[in-house]
Motif scaffolding. Structure first.
Motif, mmCIF file in Angstrom:
data_model
loop_
_atom_site.group_PDB
_atom_site.id
_atom_site.type_symbol
_atom_site.label_atom_id
_atom_site.label_comp_id
_atom_site.label_asym_id
_atom_site.label_seq_id
_atom_site.Cartn_x
_atom_site.Cartn_y
_atom_site.Cartn_z
ATOM 1 N N ILE A 1 -6.290 8.604 -1.214
ATOM 2 C CA ILE A 1 -6.322 8.852 0.241
ATOM 3 C C ILE A 1 -7.557 8.230 0.887
ATOM 4 C CG2 ILE A 1 -7.522 11.099 0.271
ATOM 5 C CD1 ILE A 1 -4.344 10.288 2.265
ATOM 6 N N HIS A 2 -8.689 8.222 0.182
ATOM 7 C CA HIS A 2 -9.891 7.655 0.802
ATOM 8 C C HIS A 2 -9.796 6.135 0.906
ATOM 9 C CE1 HIS A 2 -11.220 11.729 -0.347
ATOM 10 N NE2 HIS A 2 -11.900 11.637 0.780
ATOM 11 N N GLU A 3 -9.250 5.522 -0.111
ATOM 12 C CA GLU A 3 -9.019 4.065 -0.034
ATOM 13 C C GLU A 3 -8.037 3.730 1.080
ATOM 14 O OE1 GLU A 3 -7.764 2.254 -3.720
ATOM 15 O OE2 GLU A 3 -9.504 3.042 -4.794
ATOM 16 N N ALA A 4 -6.983 4.533 1.171
ATOM 17 C CA ALA A 4 -5.962 4.284 2.200
ATOM 18 C C ALA A 4 -6.567 4.429 3.593
ATOM 19 C CB ALA A 4 -4.791 5.249 2.020
ATOM 20 N N LYS A 5 -7.372 5.463 3.775
ATOM 21 C CA LYS A 5 -8.005 5.684 5.088
ATOM 22 C C LYS A 5 -8.908 4.500 5.461
ATOM 23 C CE LYS A 5 -10.957 9.047 7.535
ATOM 24 N NZ LYS A 5 -12.241 8.361 7.715
ATOM 25 N N ALA A 6 -9.708 4.055 4.490
ATOM 26 C CA ALA A 6 -10.616 2.937 4.756
ATOM 27 C C ALA A 6 -9.837 1.666 5.094
ATOM 28 C CB ALA A 6 -11.521 2.714 3.533
ATOM 29 N N LEU A 7 -8.768 1.436 4.366
ATOM 30 C CA LEU A 7 -7.956 0.237 4.604
ATOM 31 C C LEU A 7 -7.301 0.292 5.986
ATOM 32 C CD1 LEU A 7 -6.900 -2.401 3.314
ATOM 33 C CD2 LEU A 7 -4.948 -1.087 2.445
ATOM 34 N N MET A 8 -6.777 1.464 6.340
ATOM 35 C CA MET A 8 -6.130 1.603 7.649
ATOM 36 C C MET A 8 -7.139 1.340 8.778
ATOM 37 S SD MET A 8 -2.890 2.128 7.346
ATOM 38 C CE MET A 8 -3.100 0.863 6.095
ATOM 39 N N MET A 42 0.805 -1.207 0.000
ATOM 40 C CA MET A 42 0.000 0.000 0.000
ATOM 41 C C MET A 42 0.851 1.275 0.000
ATOM 42 S SD MET A 42 -2.477 2.232 2.154
ATOM 43 C CE MET A 42 -1.346 2.268 3.459
ATOM 44 N N ILE A 43 1.758 1.417 1.001
ATOM 45 C CA ILE A 43 2.522 2.668 1.025
ATOM 46 C C ILE A 43 3.514 2.713 -0.123
ATOM 47 C CG2 ILE A 43 2.279 3.312 3.433
ATOM 48 C CD1 ILE A 43 5.053 2.111 3.960
ATOM 49 N N GLY A 44 3.627 3.936 -0.686
ATOM 50 C CA GLY A 44 4.558 4.170 -1.771
ATOM 51 C C GLY A 44 5.812 4.860 -1.257
ATOM 52 N N PRO A 45 6.334 5.804 -2.031
ATOM 53 C CA PRO A 45 7.590 6.455 -1.657
ATOM 54 C C PRO A 45 7.534 7.163 -0.305
ATOM 55 C CG PRO A 45 7.009 6.959 -3.937
ATOM 56 C CD PRO A 45 5.832 6.248 -3.349
#
Lengths: 134, 134
Positions: free
Chosen positions: B88-95, B1-4
């Motif tokens: 960012i919304h996908e990342a927030k939901a996944l977290m 998930m996390i990039g650079p």
């Protein structure tokens, strides 16, 4: 003088648990296995990102310089920032000429190249590592 | 998930003095002028390196979230690590699905793209910023 931001050093009480967090929660896919760097009193592993790295460091041995840091920050925390330089001895001499306290002589770091640290009291409260590029 | 690894956030009591340090002592040649990001209570400037950035942040306004940090660390210190994500919304939901406390809703960060922060208590004592890539 300073080149790329090579990595951020993160002190952790348990490097295996920290690797689980970066892999399973944050989804990092390229993490190295923990290794011991006895002269520096750390066990370390890298979380390699598309650009940049997080260096996880766990205390190794009773004289580890990270023990005090973890006493103050039991969950862990950001420990240092590492910038690359072309030549470590030139960088050390230049930093000293500019009034910085350099902590000790260059020694081999986790990447296998020589490193020095700058006193955080001279660097805005940040422990800065200078690392000779590969 | 996390990039650079996009940047390391460094809290400073005086951003002009901090810029002097990065320019005159460390020799960074590409620093941005300080700008105010009022909704986040910070004045910020970037030290751009051949790869990676240091984001200098000074408190702005009486409700700045950095004031407490500087009370504990009067000289300044490492404040957060920012990783890029695709959405960012996908990342927030996944977290959140993975049990992380996400601090608030996505808001526009210093790079002009939306960001969220993860609770340091869930992230090994590190305040992690997730930033949508450009």
């Amino acid at each position: 003088m300073i080149g790329p931001l090579n990595h951020v050093g993160v002190a952790v009480p348990d490097i295996e648990k920290a690797l689980d967090f970066y892999r399973d929660i944050l989804g990092a896919t390229d993490c190295t296995e923990p290794e011991v760097l006895a002269p520096q009193g750390v066990k370390f592993a890298f979380v390699n990102l598309p650009s940049g790295q997080v260096e996880l460091i766990e205390p190794y041995g009773e004289k580890s310089p990270i023990i005090k840091f973890l006493e103050k920050n039991p969950k862990g925390g950001q420990h240092h920032i590492c910038f690359e330089v072309g030549d470590i001895h030139e960088a050390k001499a230049l930093m000293e000429k500019r009034g910085m306290r350099v902590l000790g002589e260059p020694r081999i770091g986790a990447h296998g190249t020589p490193v020095v640290f700058l006193h955080p009291g001279d660097a805005g409260g940040v422990l800065i590592e200078l690392m000779e590029s590969h």
